[in-house]
Design a protein around this motif. Structure first.
Motif, PDB file in Angstrom:
ATOM      1  N   GLU A 474      71.066 107.091   0.662  1.00  0.00           N
ATOM      2  CA  GLU A 474      70.269 106.629  -0.469  1.00  0.00           C
ATOM      3  C   GLU A 474      70.976 105.463  -1.178  1.00  0.00           C
ATOM      4  O   GLU A 474      70.369 104.439  -1.486  1.00  0.00           O
ATOM      5  CB  GLU A 474      70.027 107.770  -1.451  1.00  0.00           C
ATOM      6  CG  GLU A 474      69.178 107.353  -2.653  1.00  0.00           C
ATOM      7  CD  GLU A 474      69.056 108.476  -3.677  1.00  0.00           C
ATOM      8  OE1 GLU A 474      68.133 108.407  -4.497  1.00  0.00           O
ATOM      9  OE2 GLU A 474      69.893 109.396  -3.653  1.00  0.00           O
ATOM     10  N   ALA A 477      70.809 102.357   0.967  1.00  0.00           N
ATOM     11  CA  ALA A 477      69.485 101.721   0.932  1.00  0.00           C
ATOM     12  C   ALA A 477      69.327 100.869  -0.323  1.00  0.00           C
ATOM     13  O   ALA A 477      68.882  99.708  -0.256  1.00  0.00           O
ATOM     14  CB  ALA A 477      68.395 102.791   0.991  1.00  0.00           C
ATOM     15  N   ASN A 481      69.003  96.765  -0.542  1.00  0.00           N
ATOM     16  CA  ASN A 481      67.881  96.100  -1.208  1.00  0.00           C
ATOM     17  C   ASN A 481      68.387  95.040  -2.187  1.00  0.00           C
ATOM     18  O   ASN A 481      67.956  93.878  -2.171  1.00  0.00           O
ATOM     19  CB  ASN A 481      67.044  97.134  -1.947  1.00  0.00           C
ATOM     20  CG  ASN A 481      66.001  96.503  -2.854  1.00  0.00           C
ATOM     21  OD1 ASN A 481      65.018  95.947  -2.382  1.00  0.00           O
ATOM     22  ND2 ASN A 481      66.218  96.589  -4.161  1.00  0.00           N
ATOM     23  N   ASP A 503      67.288  98.328   4.453  1.00  0.00           N
ATOM     24  CA  ASP A 503      66.742  99.115   3.340  1.00  0.00           C
ATOM     25  C   ASP A 503      65.462  99.815   3.775  1.00  0.00           C
ATOM     26  O   ASP A 503      65.284 101.023   3.543  1.00  0.00           O
ATOM     27  CB  ASP A 503      66.479  98.181   2.152  1.00  0.00           C
ATOM     28  CG  ASP A 503      65.801  98.882   0.988  1.00  0.00           C
ATOM     29  OD1 ASP A 503      66.058 100.080   0.788  1.00  0.00           O
ATOM     30  OD2 ASP A 503      65.022  98.220   0.281  1.00  0.00           O
ATOM     31  N   ARG A 504      64.560  99.060   4.413  1.00  0.00           N
ATOM     32  CA  ARG A 504      63.296  99.664   4.850  1.00  0.00           C
ATOM     33  C   ARG A 504      63.522 100.819   5.807  1.00  0.00           C
ATOM     34  O   ARG A 504      62.920 101.900   5.671  1.00  0.00           O
ATOM     35  CB  ARG A 504      62.436  98.587   5.522  1.00  0.00           C
ATOM     36  CG  ARG A 504      61.072  99.072   5.990  1.00  0.00           C
ATOM     37  CD  ARG A 504      60.522  98.207   7.095  1.00  0.00           C
ATOM     38  NE  ARG A 504      61.395  98.224   8.277  1.00  0.00           N
ATOM     39  CZ  ARG A 504      61.184  97.458   9.350  1.00  0.00           C
ATOM     40  NH1 ARG A 504      60.169  96.616   9.376  1.00  0.00           N
ATOM     41  NH2 ARG A 504      62.005  97.541  10.389  1.00  0.00           N
ATOM     42  N   CYS A 507      64.890 103.879   4.015  1.00  0.00           N
ATOM     43  CA  CYS A 507      63.864 104.548   3.201  1.00  0.00           C
ATOM     44  C   CYS A 507      62.900 105.340   4.073  1.00  0.00           C
ATOM     45  O   CYS A 507      62.473 106.443   3.702  1.00  0.00           O
ATOM     46  CB  CYS A 507      63.095 103.513   2.379  1.00  0.00           C
ATOM     47  SG  CYS A 507      64.042 102.816   1.007  1.00  0.00           S
ATOM     48  N   GLN A 508      62.565 104.798   5.242  1.00  0.00           N
ATOM     49  CA  GLN A 508      61.684 105.530   6.154  1.00  0.00           C
ATOM     50  C   GLN A 508      62.362 106.793   6.662  1.00  0.00           C
ATOM     51  O   GLN A 508      61.727 107.861   6.757  1.00  0.00           O
ATOM     52  CB  GLN A 508      61.285 104.617   7.320  1.00  0.00           C
ATOM     53  CG  GLN A 508      60.307 103.511   6.915  1.00  0.00           C
ATOM     54  CD  GLN A 508      60.008 102.548   8.050  1.00  0.00           C
ATOM     55  OE1 GLN A 508      60.736 102.475   9.044  1.00  0.00           O
ATOM     56  NE2 GLN A 508      58.929 101.781   7.902  1.00  0.00           N
ATOM     57  N   ASP A 512      61.355 108.198   1.665  1.00  0.00           N
ATOM     58  CA  ASP A 512      61.216 107.657   0.306  1.00  0.00           C
ATOM     59  C   ASP A 512      60.104 106.613   0.318  1.00  0.00           C
ATOM     60  O   ASP A 512      60.331 105.436   0.578  1.00  0.00           O
ATOM     61  CB  ASP A 512      62.549 107.040  -0.135  1.00  0.00           C
ATOM     62  CG  ASP A 512      62.498 106.444  -1.538  1.00  0.00           C
ATOM     63  OD1 ASP A 512      61.436 106.511  -2.189  1.00  0.00           O
ATOM     64  OD2 ASP A 512      63.527 105.882  -1.977  1.00  0.00           O
ATOM     65  N   GLY A 515      60.468 103.834  -2.390  1.00  0.00           N
ATOM     66  CA  GLY A 515      61.518 102.902  -1.983  1.00  0.00           C
ATOM     67  C   GLY A 515      61.065 102.038  -0.823  1.00  0.00           C
ATOM     68  O   GLY A 515      61.377 100.834  -0.770  1.00  0.00           O
ATOM     69  N   GLU A 516      60.316 102.625   0.108  1.00  0.00           N
ATOM     70  CA  GLU A 516      59.821 101.843   1.242  1.00  0.00           C
ATOM     71  C   GLU A 516      58.846 100.762   0.778  1.00  0.00           C
ATOM     72  O   GLU A 516      58.862  99.630   1.283  1.00  0.00           O
ATOM     73  CB  GLU A 516      59.140 102.764   2.259  1.00  0.00           C
ATOM     74  CG  GLU A 516      58.674 102.016   3.501  1.00  0.00           C
ATOM     75  CD  GLU A 516      57.881 102.893   4.458  1.00  0.00           C
ATOM     76  OE1 GLU A 516      57.285 102.323   5.397  1.00  0.00           O
ATOM     77  OE2 GLU A 516      57.842 104.119   4.262  1.00  0.00           O
ATOM     78  N   ALA A 519      60.809  98.036  -0.543  1.00  0.00           N
ATOM     79  CA  ALA A 519      61.486  97.349   0.552  1.00  0.00           C
ATOM     80  C   ALA A 519      60.544  96.370   1.255  1.00  0.00           C
ATOM     81  O   ALA A 519      60.927  95.235   1.561  1.00  0.00           O
ATOM     82  CB  ALA A 519      62.026  98.369   1.556  1.00  0.00           C
ATOM     83  N   ARG A 724      66.964  98.111  -7.343  1.00  0.00           N
ATOM     84  CA  ARG A 724      66.883  99.567  -7.470  1.00  0.00           C
ATOM     85  C   ARG A 724      68.257 100.123  -7.765  1.00  0.00           C
ATOM     86  O   ARG A 724      69.259  99.583  -7.340  1.00  0.00           O
ATOM     87  CB  ARG A 724      66.368 100.203  -6.179  1.00  0.00           C
ATOM     88  CG  ARG A 724      65.047  99.652  -5.695  1.00  0.00           C
ATOM     89  CD  ARG A 724      64.236 100.696  -4.935  1.00  0.00           C
ATOM     90  NE  ARG A 724      64.949 101.316  -3.847  1.00  0.00           N
ATOM     91  CZ  ARG A 724      65.063 100.815  -2.629  1.00  0.00           C
ATOM     92  NH1 ARG A 724      64.593  99.621  -2.370  1.00  0.00           N
ATOM     93  NH2 ARG A 724      65.694 101.481  -1.678  1.00  0.00           N
TER      94      ARG A 724
END
Length: 724
Positions: A474, A477, A481, A503-504, A507-508, A512, A515-516, A519, A724
């Motif tokens: 987390e 990520a 970002n 980051d993407r 998050c996947q 999240d 978050g995605e 991203a 973030r």
């Protein structure tokens, strides 16, 4: 004495033997020209030397206003004695002290400093008083000392290395003001009633000159400093521009003629213990500092060693309190250390700083107090998190507790910025990892707002690496970002893409969705910056749809705004207008006027592209009014620049030039010098006379400034490129 013995008038009744004692009548020897030789390579003290000359000049301030005592103070090794001796030579050459110059080393910081009665005995003997005539008690010696001086022409007394006013007071002449006393000390002797001259480190230029001069004294043909100016400048910096350290470096070079300046600089720069390297066998920087350190009371000594652990160039008083584990700042101890020239006041009120070599010394005598560093990192995180809460606060939400206003939060962050950025690097040690990563994430909104993108890259690169090593996906990520945003802002879109893809993907993996969505939004901005506009449009559409799914209307409004920018780039301007209007409507429905200003600015660009000049100017005006209200000077500059372009394209050069110049001022105030220079050039081009040619080349229209990725002022929008 007569050499004839007269026995006349005597009544002698036997043999007489005459006995006589002959004594040669000669004055006792004096030592009134006992100055040590001037320091080799002395340079860079013109201002301070001028102040001392003015204080010693008998014609400078006559009568009762004359300066009796002048005290030169500064850090050990800073060159106090060299300056005082140089001033004494200059005064002697001027003929100001025909009675002579007395020199006395009081050894104030040695284990056995010179006492008052010892000092007076030495001075009386130097003045020619026979040893058997020198009184036993200090008071009697002081009285005789003043009496002897009263009968002499003006004398200069140079008392070197005093540690307290009590060491100096018995040496002051009485009565008239003809004589002068010049004192050197590591302490600021304010209680002495003297003219105070504080000595600081040399300037880089003076330090470089000292290296060259002193090395040429050893060998006039030695031109290593001139041949290696960059290495010499680095060597001077590693010596902290401290004359003692510089003289030691010269000695190390002089004893090894084959050693390059760069080689010595590398040795110092890579040494685990730089102070150990600054030792020529006769002189030592560590030994010089140790003399001051040993005189400190235990509390002050502990404070000095803990202050050396503080990150950044300055430490606030609240940081000092945290380091020592106290409820209140140790102000009295800080002031005592300042009087000893072991710390000095910083640039901000309530802040203190240390010379680089004193910091190195403090680290060497500390126990590496891990608990103190833990306390400090916790303190920084707690307050940075509270400041970030205030910067991100939205009307209608609960008021953050620690900072009453946004301005208060920014002021604290501005003061502590360098230390906060440095503290994040502590995360490379396992015990500090988690908190250092969280501290880095708390700083991003602030660093974007102030446009400190180099710092933003530094803290997020460190946080990304630390989080990856510790398995904090987390944290990795979020750091990825924020790193991507900073890289894009500094013109590195390809590197930004790598960070945003990471980051993407994280998050996947984490599931999240919010978050995605962010991203994809930030990935779209990086793709657009890299010229991959169609991919950027797809990314913004994904971001919009994901934000809708999770109910993040602010995120959806951001995505619409950024989508509009990409559609303009793709020459789909009418579609872009619809996207900008949707963004404006969403932000206004949320009560987020500031974020709406970004969409108004970008809508103005679309309207201008369609030739709707009046509507474009109106949209720019709305954006400008809001941005001025919230003191977003970078945004103000963007909109002013766009208005300038609008006026230029509609053949109103005077109005265009005025807006460009206003934009330049706003960019400069927003820490954006490159942008300021660019719009000033545009303004200058409007006033330059046209160059006649047979076939005029058509002027390329200047590019308008879209707004994506602005940080959030009060009340914060979730910015188009959201940290973030």
């Amino acid at each position: 004495m007569s050499d004839v013995v007269d026995f006349r008038g005597g009544d002698f009744r036997g043999p007489v033997i005459g006995k006589a004692e002959y004594r040669q009548q000669a004055p006792a020897p004096t030592a009134l020209d006992a100055l040590p030789p001037p320091a080799a390579g002395f340079t860079g003290r013109d201002e301070e030397l001028g102040r001392l000359r003015a204080a010693l000049d008998p014609s400078g301030a006559g009568g009762e206003q004359a300066v009796l005592v002048t005290a030169v103070s500064g850090l050990g090794g800073i060159g106090k004695t060299a300056l005082a001796v140089r001033a004494a030579y200059a005064a002697r050459e001027e003929g100001w002290f025909p009675g002579g110059v007395l020199f006395l080393d009081l050894h104030g910081y040695d284990d056995a400093p010179v006492t008052a009665d010892q000092a007076l005995q030495s001075l009386l003997r130097a003045l020619g008083v026979e040893p058997e005539h020198i009184p036993v008690t200090a008071d009697e010696r002081a009285g005789l000392y003043r009496s002897v001086l009263a009968d002499r022409e003006p004398v200069l007394i140079l008392a070197d290395n005093a540690s307290s006013p009590d060491q100096v007071r018995p040496l002051l002449p009485g009565g008239g003001r003809r004589h002068r006393v010049l004192v050197t000390s590591r302490d600021r002797l304010a209680a002495l009633g003297a003219r105070l001259v504080q000595l600081d480190q040399l300037t880089p230029g003076a330090a470089y000159e000292l290296l060259d001069r002193a090395l040429r004294i050893a060998d006039p043909e030695d031109d290593r400093v001139v041949e290696e100016p960059e290495a010499a400048a680095r060597l001077a910096e590693l010596c902290g521009y401290l004359p003692l350290a510089l003289q030691i470096a010269v000695a190390l070079l002089a004893e090894d003629p084959g050693k390059a300046v760069a080689e010595l600089a590398d040795e110092l720069g890579t040494s685990y213990d730089r102070l150990a390297a600054l030792d020529d066998g006769d002189r030592s920087v560590r030994a010089a500092f140790d003399l001051s350190y040993r005189r400190l009371p235990a509390g002050q000594a502990r404070l000095l060693s803990l202050l050396a652990l503080a990150p950044g160039p300055e430490a606030s008083e609240e940081v000092a309190a945290v380091l020592v584990g106290a409820e209140e700042p140790p102000v009295a101890d800080l002031k005592a250390l300042a009087r000893a020239h072991l710390v000095e006041r910083g640039n901000s009120r309530g802040c203190w700083r240390m010379h680089d070599l004193v910091r190195a010394f403090g680290v060497s005598v500390s126990a590496g107090d891990a608990e103190a560093r833990q306390r400090l990192l916790a303190h920084y995180y707690r307050w940075a998190d509270a400041a970030d809460d205030r910067l991100r606060w939205f009307p209608g939400e609960p008021e953050p507790e620690r900072f009453r206003t946004r301005a208060d939060a920014l002021a604290w962050l501005d003061r502590e910025r360098a230390s906060l950025v440095a503290a994040v690097q502590w995360g490379r040690e396992e015990r500090y990892r988690h908190r250092a990563v969280r501290l880095a994430l708390c700083l991003c909104e602030y660093l974007r707002w102030r446009r400190y993108f180099d710092d933003m890259i530094a803290v997020n690169s460190a946080a990304q690496q630390v989080a990856r090593v510790s398995g904090d996906r987390e944290g990795e990520a979020m750091a990825s970002n924020n790193l991507g945003i900073a890289l894009r802002e500094t013109g590195h879109p390809r590197k930004a893409l790598v960070a945003h893809f990471r980051d993407r993907d994280l998050c996947q993996e984490l599931g999240d969705r919010n978050g995605e969505a962010l991203a994809w939004n930030n990935l779209g901005s990086a793709l657009a910056e890299a010229g991959r506009v169609e991919e950027a449009i797809d990314a913004f559409l994904r971001a919009r749809d994901l934000h809708r799914e999770v109910g993040n209307r602010t995120g959806e409004a951001q995505a619409w705004n950024n989508l509009g920018n990409a559609l303009v780039e793709a020459d789909r301007v009418e579609e872009a207008m619809d996207a900008f209007i949707r963004s404006c409507d969403l932000h206004q429905a949320l009560g987020d006027r500031y974020s709406a200003s970004s969409a108004w600015n970008n809508l103005g660009i679309a309207l201008s592209e369609l030739g709707q000049t009046d509507s474009a100017t109106e949209a720019y005006g709305k954006a400008l009014a809001i941005r001025k209200e919230f003191e977003d000077w970078y945004g103000v500059a963007q909109t002013l620049e766009n208005l300038g372009i609008e006026h230029e394209e509609t053949h109103r050069p005077a109005e265009a030039r005025a807006h460009y110049l206003q934009a330049a001022d706003a960019y400069a105030g927003a820490n954006a010098p490159a942008e300021a220079a660019r719009v000033r050039a545009r303004a200058a081009a409007l006033t330059a006379p046209a160059t006649p040619t047979d076939t005029p080349a058509p002027a390329a229209p200047p590019a308008r400034t879209t707004d994506s990725g602005r940080p959030s002022p009060p009340p914060p929008d979730a910015p188009d490129s959201a940290a973030r």
